[in-house]
Design a protein around this motif. Structure first.
Motif, PDB file in Angstrom:
ATOM      1  N   VAL A  28       0.716  -1.265  -0.097  1.00 23.98           N
ATOM      2  CA  VAL A  28      -0.029   0.059  -0.104  1.00 23.98           C
ATOM      3  C   VAL A  28       0.771   1.402   0.174  1.00 23.98           C
ATOM      4  N   ALA A  29       1.874   1.284   0.753  1.00 24.36           N
ATOM      5  CA  ALA A  29       2.842   2.483   1.105  1.00 24.36           C
ATOM      6  C   ALA A  29       3.626   2.516  -0.532  1.00 24.36           C
ATOM      7  N   LYS A  30       3.879   1.398  -1.081  1.00 21.92           N
ATOM      8  CA  LYS A  30       4.598   1.657  -2.320  1.00 21.92           C
ATOM      9  C   LYS A  30       3.844   1.986  -3.475  1.00 21.92           C
ATOM     10  N   GLU A  31       2.562   1.597  -3.426  1.00 23.06           N
ATOM     11  CA  GLU A  31       1.546   1.984  -4.420  1.00 23.06           C
ATOM     12  C   GLU A  31       1.166   3.235  -4.260  1.00 23.06           C
ATOM     13  N   ALA A  32       1.255   3.802  -2.990  1.00 23.21           N
ATOM     14  CA  ALA A  32       0.822   5.413  -2.811  1.00 23.21           C
ATOM     15  C   ALA A  32       2.147   6.119  -2.926  1.00 23.21           C
ATOM     16  N   GLY A  33       3.197   5.539  -3.459  1.00 18.60           N
ATOM     17  CA  GLY A  33       4.581   6.507  -3.914  1.00 18.60           C
ATOM     18  C   GLY A  33       5.415   6.784  -2.858  1.00 18.60           C
ATOM     19  N   THR A  34       5.456   6.074  -1.532  1.00 15.54           N
ATOM     20  CA  THR A  34       6.309   6.313  -0.645  1.00 15.54           C
ATOM     21  C   THR A  34       7.141   5.273  -0.099  1.00 15.54           C
ATOM     22  N   ASP A  35       7.825   5.348   0.818  1.00 19.76           N
ATOM     23  CA  ASP A  35       8.821   4.349   1.404  1.00 19.76           C
ATOM     24  C   ASP A  35       7.831   3.519   2.180  1.00 19.76           C
ATOM     25  N   PRO A  36       7.988   2.375   2.332  1.00 17.29           N
ATOM     26  CA  PRO A  36       7.018   1.390   3.163  1.00 17.29           C
ATOM     27  C   PRO A  36       7.302   1.696   4.752  1.00 17.29           C
ATOM     28  N   THR A  37       8.156   2.423   5.209  1.00 18.11           N
ATOM     29  CA  THR A  37       8.220   2.675   6.281  1.00 18.11           C
ATOM     30  C   THR A  37       7.146   4.116   6.920  1.00 18.11           C
ATOM     31  N   ALA A  38       6.982   4.561   5.692  1.00 10.58           N
ATOM     32  CA  ALA A  38       6.162   5.926   6.067  1.00 10.58           C
ATOM     33  C   ALA A  38       4.670   5.360   6.353  1.00 10.58           C
ATOM     34  N   LEU A  39       4.027   4.350   6.293  1.00  7.50           N
ATOM     35  CA  LEU A  39       2.801   3.946   6.624  1.00  7.50           C
ATOM     36  C   LEU A  39       3.126   3.148   8.119  1.00  7.50           C
ATOM     37  N   ARG A  40       2.906   4.163   9.176  1.00  8.84           N
ATOM     38  CA  ARG A  40       3.106   3.626  10.542  1.00  8.84           C
ATOM     39  C   ARG A  40       1.922   3.425  11.256  1.00  8.84           C
ATOM     40  N   LYS A  41       1.909   2.463  12.127  1.00 10.69           N
ATOM     41  CA  LYS A  41       0.779   2.296  12.704  1.00 10.69           C
ATOM     42  C   LYS A  41       0.345   3.489  13.799  1.00 10.69           C
ATOM     43  N   ALA A  42       1.337   4.012  14.382  1.00  9.46           N
ATOM     44  CA  ALA A  42       1.171   5.145  15.355  1.00  9.46           C
ATOM     45  C   ALA A  42       0.638   6.429  14.532  1.00  9.46           C
ATOM     46  N   ARG A  43       0.984   6.465  13.327  1.00 12.65           N
ATOM     47  CA  ARG A  43       0.435   7.506  12.545  1.00 12.65           C
ATOM     48  C   ARG A  43      -0.864   7.230  12.162  1.00 12.65           C
ATOM     49  N   TYR A  44      -1.333   5.969  11.539  1.00 12.44           N
ATOM     50  CA  TYR A  44      -2.578   5.656  10.792  1.00 12.44           C
ATOM     51  C   TYR A  44      -3.037   4.444  11.332  1.00 12.44           C
ATOM     52  N   PRO A  45      -3.413   4.249  12.665  1.00 12.77           N
ATOM     53  CA  PRO A  45      -3.825   3.188  13.445  1.00 12.77           C
ATOM     54  C   PRO A  45      -5.265   2.480  12.733  1.00 12.77           C
ATOM     55  N   THR A  46      -6.135   3.463  12.057  1.00 10.85           N
ATOM     56  CA  THR A  46      -7.418   2.900  11.596  1.00 10.85           C
ATOM     57  C   THR A  46      -6.945   2.109  10.305  1.00 10.85           C
ATOM     58  N   LEU A  47      -6.029   2.754   9.477  1.00 10.49           N
ATOM     59  CA  LEU A  47      -5.900   2.371   8.197  1.00 10.49           C
ATOM     60  C   LEU A  47      -5.077   1.010   8.340  1.00 10.49           C
ATOM     61  N   ILE A  48      -4.170   1.144   9.135  1.00 18.39           N
ATOM     62  CA  ILE A  48      -3.422  -0.078   9.431  1.00 18.39           C
ATOM     63  C   ILE A  48      -4.293  -1.264   9.876  1.00 18.39           C
ATOM     64  N   ARG A  49      -5.414  -1.142  10.645  1.00 16.27           N
ATOM     65  CA  ARG A  49      -6.122  -2.098  11.035  1.00 16.27           C
ATOM     66  C   ARG A  49      -6.910  -2.703   9.785  1.00 16.27           C
ATOM     67  N   GLU A  50      -7.540  -1.570   9.067  1.00 15.34           N
ATOM     68  CA  GLU A  50      -8.284  -1.905   7.859  1.00 15.34           C
ATOM     69  C   GLU A  50      -7.626  -2.936   6.598  1.00 15.34           C
ATOM     70  N   ILE A  51      -6.178  -2.297   6.495  1.00 16.37           N
ATOM     71  CA  ILE A  51      -5.365  -3.110   5.925  1.00 16.37           C
ATOM     72  C   ILE A  51      -5.135  -4.493   6.243  1.00 16.37           C
ATOM     73  N   GLN A  52      -4.904  -4.723   7.647  1.00 17.78           N
ATOM     74  CA  GLN A  52      -4.655  -6.078   8.267  1.00 17.78           C
ATOM     75  C   GLN A  52      -5.939  -6.875   8.247  1.00 17.78           C
ATOM     76  N   THR A  53      -7.024  -6.237   8.461  1.00 12.86           N
ATOM     77  CA  THR A  53      -8.119  -7.074   8.399  1.00 12.86           C
ATOM     78  C   THR A  53      -8.552  -7.453   7.068  1.00 12.86           C
ATOM     79  N   TRP A  54      -8.472  -6.541   5.927  1.00 13.42           N
ATOM     80  CA  TRP A  54      -8.557  -7.116   4.668  1.00 13.42           C
ATOM     81  C   TRP A  54      -7.681  -8.134   4.222  1.00 13.42           C
ATOM     82  N   VAL A  55      -6.415  -8.074   4.773  1.00 15.98           N
ATOM     83  CA  VAL A  55      -5.641  -9.252   4.271  1.00 15.98           C
ATOM     84  C   VAL A  55      -5.794 -10.379   5.125  1.00 15.98           C
ATOM     85  N   LYS A  56      -6.337 -10.314   6.307  1.00  8.90           N
ATOM     86  CA  LYS A  56      -6.702 -11.643   6.937  1.00  8.90           C
ATOM     87  C   LYS A  56      -7.923 -12.336   6.151  1.00  8.90           C
TER      88      LYS A  56
END
Length: 140
Positions: A38-66
């Motif tokens: 998701v971070a790569k597709e957004a054109g950023t470094d993978p470390t830019a998508l942090r749980k501390a910064r975007y907790p809701t989005l991270i949970r959504e991604i993890q739920t979708w992956v699961k």
């Protein structure tokens, strides 16, 4: 939150939606959904998508992956069952083919034996006719 953070989250969400729809613009089609992708597709470094910064989005991604992983496991089980059914049908076809071939062989054997018996009957009938000629009809 600043507008830069909002726009970054919007970019991440848009990238997430593109990956879910298998219509990425940066990564190749068929790329699995993951936090890094998701971070790569957004054109950023993978470390830019942090749980501390975007907790809701991270949970959504993890739920979708699961959920996608569970769906993939179900699909795999379904494919395995279909494969077993095909193998079972293939074995049934082989068994029935052998059974048919055996029945045809028995039928050919029975026909041969019947012809031999008819020939034997004709031979014996001709010998009998030689030994005992058929009666001649009475003439008045």
């Amino acid at each position: 939150m600043s507008s830069a953070t909002d726009s970054a989250e919007q970019r991440f969400r848009a990238a997430f939606e593109r990956l879910k729809a298998d219509n990425p613009s940066v990564l190749p089609r068929g790329t699995p959904v993951s936090q890094n992708n998701v971070a790569k597709e957004a054109g950023t470094d993978p470390t830019a998508l942090r749980k501390a910064r975007y907790p809701t989005l991270i949970r959504e991604i993890q739920t979708w992956v699961k959920l996608a992983g569970q769906e993939q496991a179900k699909r795999k089980q379904r494919q395995q069952r279909q494969k077993q059914n095909r193998e079972s049908l293939t074995q049934q076809i082989k068994r029935l083919t052998i059974q048919r071939d055996k029945a045809q062989s028995q039928l050919v054997g029975a026909h041969r034996q019947m012809l031999e018996l008819l020939q034997e009957k004709a031979r014996l009938q001709s010998r009998l006719d030689e030994l005992l000629p058929p009666p001649t009809p009475l003439r008045a």
